[in-house]
Each structure stands twice: as structure tokens, then as C-alpha cells.
Design a protein around this motif. Structure first.
Motif, short mmCIF file in Angstrom:
data_model
loop_
_atom_site.label_atom_id
_atom_site.label_comp_id
_atom_site.label_asym_id
_atom_site.label_seq_id
_atom_site.Cartn_x
_atom_site.Cartn_y
_atom_site.Cartn_z
N GLN A 58 0.75 -1.19 0.08
CA GLN A 58 -0.21 -0.05 -0.12
C GLN A 58 0.86 1.18 -0.13
OE1 GLN A 58 -3.63 0.04 -0.01
NE2 GLN A 58 -3.07 -2.11 -0.79
N SER A 59 2.15 1.13 0.01
CA SER A 59 2.99 2.34 -0.01
C SER A 59 2.80 3.03 -1.17
CB SER A 59 4.40 1.88 0.18
OG SER A 59 5.20 3.31 0.11
N SER A 60 2.53 4.53 -1.15
CA SER A 60 2.69 5.04 -2.20
C SER A 60 3.91 5.52 -3.08
CB SER A 60 1.95 6.49 -2.21
OG SER A 60 2.86 7.15 -1.13
N ILE A 61 4.99 5.04 -2.50
CA ILE A 61 6.27 5.26 -2.92
C ILE A 61 7.27 3.87 -2.99
CG2 ILE A 61 6.44 7.73 -2.58
CD1 ILE A 61 8.07 6.96 -0.10
N CYS A 62 6.61 2.81 -3.11
CA CYS A 62 6.97 1.54 -3.27
C CYS A 62 8.08 1.36 -4.48
CB CYS A 62 5.91 0.26 -3.27
SG CYS A 62 6.72 -1.30 -3.29
N PRO A 63 9.26 0.95 -4.01
CA PRO A 63 10.49 0.87 -5.03
C PRO A 63 10.43 -0.66 -5.67
CG PRO A 63 11.41 0.54 -2.96
CD PRO A 63 10.02 1.04 -2.61
N ASN A 64 9.37 -1.36 -5.11
CA ASN A 64 9.44 -2.75 -5.44
C ASN A 64 8.20 -3.19 -6.42
OD1 ASN A 64 11.80 -3.36 -3.89
ND2 ASN A 64 10.38 -3.40 -2.09
N GLY A 65 7.46 -2.17 -6.87
CA GLY A 65 6.52 -2.58 -7.67
C GLY A 65 5.28 -2.97 -7.35
N HIS A 66 5.07 -2.56 -5.76
CA HIS A 66 3.74 -3.13 -5.24
C HIS A 66 3.46 -4.54 -5.20
CE1 HIS A 66 2.82 1.18 -4.67
NE2 HIS A 66 3.07 1.32 -5.91
N PRO A 67 4.50 -5.32 -4.87
CA PRO A 67 4.32 -6.79 -4.85
C PRO A 67 3.09 -7.14 -3.85
CG PRO A 67 6.18 -6.25 -3.54
CD PRO A 67 5.86 -5.26 -4.10
N LYS A 98 8.15 2.64 6.63
CA LYS A 98 8.61 3.81 7.27
C LYS A 98 8.53 5.04 6.17
CE LYS A 98 11.34 1.43 10.46
NZ LYS A 98 12.77 0.90 11.04
N ALA A 99 8.94 4.65 4.94
CA ALA A 99 9.03 5.65 3.85
C ALA A 99 7.75 6.65 3.84
CB ALA A 99 9.46 5.31 2.78
N SER A 113 -4.32 -3.14 5.08
CA SER A 113 -3.17 -2.02 5.03
C SER A 113 -2.05 -3.04 5.10
CB SER A 113 -3.35 -1.27 6.40
OG SER A 113 -2.72 -0.13 6.31
N PHE A 114 -1.36 -3.48 4.15
CA PHE A 114 -0.20 -4.14 4.15
C PHE A 114 1.06 -3.44 3.38
CE2 PHE A 114 -3.55 -7.10 4.99
CZ PHE A 114 -3.06 -7.97 5.86
N PHE A 115 2.04 -3.67 3.64
CA PHE A 115 3.28 -3.37 3.25
C PHE A 115 4.45 -4.73 2.99
CE2 PHE A 115 1.37 -0.25 5.37
CZ PHE A 115 1.19 1.14 4.85
#
Length: 380
Positions: A9-18, A44-45, A35-37
Motif C-alpha cells: 500500500q505504500s505510495s512510493i514502493c520501489p518494488n512495484g507493489h508486490p 517507514k518511507a 493495510s499491508f506493506f
């Protein structure tokens, strides 16, 4: 969908939202699902953005260290206002009360604007014919009935909102409309003015206390006509000063009514009312006055209650109007309005009382259309 299939759910996920399994613990406690990351770094980011969800979802609790918010969730909406006395509003207000569809409404019932009053502004007082006078008698009789019912419920512990509910119910049971409701956006069906409130008090969650005084101002609209009446009552046992204030206000009204007859000048009523007030250590409010009443809630004539006023007009058979003196303890007649733009209070916090009757000028004198029983508590 299983938890393992939820994208990061991170808006800035560098891993392509896996697909992710690291759940936000705060969201879990608040009952927010999904609500998963994908890892701690993503979590944290995006923390500053994500935390907004927590703020929105967290139940609001009264700020117990805020003197304007009570433990039961009621509150004073005007905490920074400089009140003149000890009375405070107790919100929230209850929802607007409903009027059955079959009951005839005045023109302002929907939008709050009394357009018929505006159209008649500046015109001389209306002279009612026999049929119209009879309709006024009926409306005024109903208003008196409703006021007496409301007054019978005055006791320490009842809220002014509960009194509003009683007035509203008694009014619609008589197939009448409570005239104050939405008049120029007034939110309730009756005015309840307690202690230092001169007039136009808005019913709320405050409980009446032993020793208070309260004015209940009832107006009903029935068969196209308004009937208007009010009285001030003690709540339990009150001090001698409050008794004297109520008795003086009632006396000033009664003596003014005795003067009314065809040909009498409206401006001369104050010559009788103000001396009675002053002799008993009271001041007469000048901002608010009596008024004409018929198909319109407020119209000509204006009826001031103080001496040396410049009101125009003489009484003529068929005219209907109110006399409703407001007297303050002490010598101050001016007022301060609360931020609700309705509640008028004394400038020094001293108490105020009011009594009102609707009157019809006859060929030989005056008829009190809202007359009630003699109040023994005022004269004993």
C-alpha cells in the motif's frame, strides 16, 4: 481475497507493489482492513502519508482538560466569547423537529424568509373583519393551551430542549405549526430564555436548576393566523429579587392592557410601563418591542414599552397586536447577543423577565386573546 494477495500500500514502493504480508498494527487495532506493506522500508518511507488514515479513523473523545467540553460529550460552542453572566449554552442542539405534511405552514417554513412580511413592510396596521378576528381567537387560545402545558413541566433537571419537544408535540397535536420554527432560520419551536437571557433563547441540553427563572415564548400558526403569548416562571424556589422582577413585569403589562381602547396612542403605553419598572428597581428593554400580529408573525404597529418613544399610530377596532415588556434588574436596559445571533442577554449578567399577551381592539375597549389564569405564585 486472502491477505497474501494484497499489494503493497505504500505510495512510493520501489518494488512495484508486490503482494505483501506486513500489516500495519495500528490499522489492525482500528479495524482498517487491507493495510499491508512489502517491508519495513516501504512502511517507514510512507509513514507521514499513511498516518493520516489513523487520524481520520481514531474515535474522537472529549478533551477532558478543555473547560468547554463536558464528560458527557456536550459542549459550549462559544468558548472564547465573553459571557456577561453565568449561563452557558449546552450543545449539540437536537435535530430540527418535523411537522406533519397535512399541517398548514407559514411562508417561511421552508426557506426561513418571511417574504409576506417584507411585502407588507411600511403599510398601516391591518384591520381584521369578524371572520379574521374569530380565527385570531382560535390561534391565541391554542397558543395559551400550549404554553400552559409547557409550564406544567418546569422542574429542576428538565432541559430546555425537552421543553421545546413538549411545545412542538402539543402544537402539532392541535394541527398547528410552531411559528418560531425556521422563522429567519431560528432552529427551534419555542424560545426559552433563562436568567440573564432577555429573549430569543435557543432550547439546548442545559438542565434547569433550582432557583432559575425561565421565560417560555410560544407562538402557533393555525388556519392562517398566529397567536403569541409568553410568561416567566420560577424553577423551584427562587430568591426574593427574582420574585419581585417577575411580579413587576407582570404588573407593568397588566396596567398597560388596562389603557387600551380605540383612540389610545401606542406611544403612550410606555408612560405607564416604565414608571412601574423604575419604582421597583428595574430597567425597560428598548431594542425589542411589541408588534402587530395576524396572518403575519410580526408587522405594524410597533409597540415600545419605554417612555418618550416615537411610535406612531392609534388603536382602532379590529387591530391585533402584542404588548410584551422585558424588564431587567438594575438600571441597564441594553443587551449583548451571543454568537448564535439570537440569544440576547443583559449587559451586566443580572436577570431579566418578560410577559406577553396578544390583544384585539374592540369597539369599546380591548380583548385579551391569550388571557390565562391568575398566577398565584406572582402575588403571594
Amino acid at each position: 481475497m486472502s491477505a497474501g494477495a494484497v499489494s503493497c500500500q505504500s505510495s512510493i514502493c520501489p518494488n512495484g507493489h508486490p503482494p505483501s504480508r506486513l500489516e500495519c498494527p495500528t490499522c489492525s487495532k482500528l479495524g482498517i482492513k487491507g493495510s499491508f506493506f512489502c517491508g519495513q522500508e516501504c512502511f517507514k518511507a510512507g509513514w507521514k502519508t499513511h498516518k493520516v488514515i489513523h487520524d481520520i479513523a481514531t474515535p474522537r473523545q472529549p478533551l477532558l482538560d478543555d473547560p468547554n467540553i463536558n464528560r458527557d460529550g456536550t459542549y459550549n460552542p462559544f468558548g472564547n466569547f465573553k459571557f456577561t453572566g453565568t449561563l452557558r449554552p449546552v450543545y449539540p442542539l437536537s435535530p430540527k423537529r418535523e411537522v406533519p405534511a397535512h399541517i398548514t405552514r407559514p411562508d417561511y417554513a421552508e426557506d426561513g424568509q418571511p417574504t409576506s412580511e417584507s411585502r407588507r413592510a411600511g403599510q398601516p396596521p391591518q384591520i381584521l373583519n369578524a371572520e379574521e378576528q374569530e380565527k385570531m381567537r382560535t390561534a391565541c387560545r391554542l397558543a395559551r393551551e400550549v404554553l400552559d402545558i409547557a409550564a406544567s413541566h418546569i422542574t429542576p433537571g428538565i432541559t430546555t430542549d425537552a421543553i421545546d419537544a413538549i411545545v412542538h408535540q402539543a402544537t402539532i397535536e392541535r394541527n398547528a405549526y410552531p411559528s418560531p420554527l425556521n422563522y429567519r432560520r431560528f432552529p427551534k419551536s419555542v424560545c426559552t430564555s433563562v436568567n440573564e437571557v432577555i429573549c430569543h433563547g435557543i432550547p439546548d441540553q442545559r438542565k434547569l436548576q433550582e432557583g432559575d427563572i425561565i421565560n417560555i415564548d410560544v407562538t402557533v400558526f393555525y388556519d392562517g393566523f398566529h397567536g403569541d403569548v409568553n410568561e416567566t416562571y420560577p424553577v423551584g424556589r427562587v430568591d426574593d429579587e427574582s420574585k419581585k422582577l417577575m411580579r413587576t413585569t407582570r404588573e407593568s403589562l397588566d396596567e398597560a392592557i388596562k389603557l387600551c381602547k380605540p383612540g389610545f396612542l401606542f406611544r403612550d403605553l410606555g408612560k405607564t410601563i416604565e414608571p412601574i419598572a423604575r419604582a421597583n428597581g428595574c430597567a425597560v428593554i428598548r431594542t425589542y418591542c411589541g408588534h402587530g400580529i395576524n396572518e403575519l408573525f410580526h408587522c405594524a404597529p410597533n409597540v415600545p414599552h419605554y417612555a418618550k418613544n416615537r411610535a406612531v399610530g392609534t388603536m382602532k377596532p379590529g387591530m391585533t397586536f402584542t404588548i410584551e415588556p422585558m424588564l431587567n434588574l438594575g438600571h441597564n436596559w441594553d443587551q449583548v447577543h451571543w454568537p448564535d445571533d439570537w440569544t440576547a442577554t443583559t449587559i451586566d449578567g443580572k436577570r431579566s423577565a418578560q410577559f406577553e399577551e396578544t390583544l384585539l381592539v374592540t369597539e369599546t375597549g380591548i380583548e385579551n386573546l391569550t388571557a390565562g389564569k391568575r398566577r398565584e405564585d406572582l402575588f403571594t
